[in-house]
Design a protein around this motif. Structure first.
Motif, PDB file in Angstrom:
ATOM      1  N   GLU A  11       0.851  -1.187   0.000  1.00  0.00           N
ATOM      2  CA  GLU A  11       0.000   0.000   0.000  1.00  0.00           C
ATOM      3  C   GLU A  11       0.886   1.236   0.000  1.00  0.00           C
ATOM      4  N   ILE A  12       0.568   2.143  -0.897  1.00  0.00           N
ATOM      5  CA  ILE A  12       1.324   3.384  -1.040  1.00  0.00           C
ATOM      6  C   ILE A  12       0.338   4.526  -1.103  1.00  0.00           C
ATOM      7  N   SER A  13       0.590   5.559  -0.316  1.00  0.00           N
ATOM      8  CA  SER A  13      -0.267   6.741  -0.425  1.00  0.00           C
ATOM      9  C   SER A  13       0.528   7.856  -1.091  1.00  0.00           C
ATOM     10  N   VAL A  14      -0.179   8.615  -1.921  1.00  0.00           N
ATOM     11  CA  VAL A  14       0.406   9.769  -2.599  1.00  0.00           C
ATOM     12  C   VAL A  14      -0.459  10.968  -2.255  1.00  0.00           C
ATOM     13  N   LEU A  15       0.154  11.970  -1.666  1.00  0.00           N
ATOM     14  CA  LEU A  15      -0.548  13.200  -1.288  1.00  0.00           C
ATOM     15  C   LEU A  15       0.038  14.360  -2.080  1.00  0.00           C
TER      16      LEU A  15
END
Length: 160
Positions: free
Chosen positions: A39-43
């Protein structure tokens, strides 16, 4: 197993029309970087937001283009799938056009570079003091891998 890509924009900022293209691009980039079931979050954020993070976590009181925060924790979702949280990538929407101009590339290509750069940092890679420079071939492993991945996605359009 596919990866889980979470994409968001800092509260109060207008969502770019191209935001929907980030998840599919990141999934392809993850495959190239050997991510599996992560899981990778990009903000996407403003310069002031990323400057606060840069000051808090790196003791540098200025904005930057991209920051990566490794996680490494595992969790099981509501469907019973186990995910490894690779971490978070934070990209300044204010710095994106400045970088594009500085590097003499389109915003589309610069966005891809920032995304891949952040992704490689989450994989534990680092470039030390070396940075991308026009007309100079990268020497460190991370920037060589970054260049190879970006060449594979040269025709991908995120900002159209």
């Amino acid at each position: 197993m596919p990866n889980r890509i979470l994409v968001s924009v800092e509260e109060g900022l207008e969502e770019p029309s191209w935001l929907k293209n980030i998840g599919p691009f990141m999934e392809k980039a993850c495959q190239e970087a050997s991510y599996d079931g992560q899981e990778i979050s990009v903000l996407f954020c403003s310069d002031s937001f990323i400057q606060d993070l840069n000051k808090q976590y790196r003791n540098i009181d200025s904005p930057t283009d991209v920051l990566s925060f490794e996680d490494g924790e595992e969790y099981t979702d509501e469907e019973g799938k186990t995910w490894l949280c690779a971490g978070d990538i934070v990209i300044s929407l204010d710095t994106l056009p400045k970088n594009s101009e500085y590097f003499k590339v389109t915003e589309n290509n610069e966005l891809k570079r920032l995304l891949v750069h952040g992704l490689l940092h989450l994989n534990g890679l680092d470039h030390g003091d070396e940075h991308v420079e026009e007309g100079k071939e990268p020497e460190c492993e991370m920037l060589k891998i970054q260049k190879d991945i970006l060449q594979k996605f040269e025709k991908d359009v995120l900002i159209g």
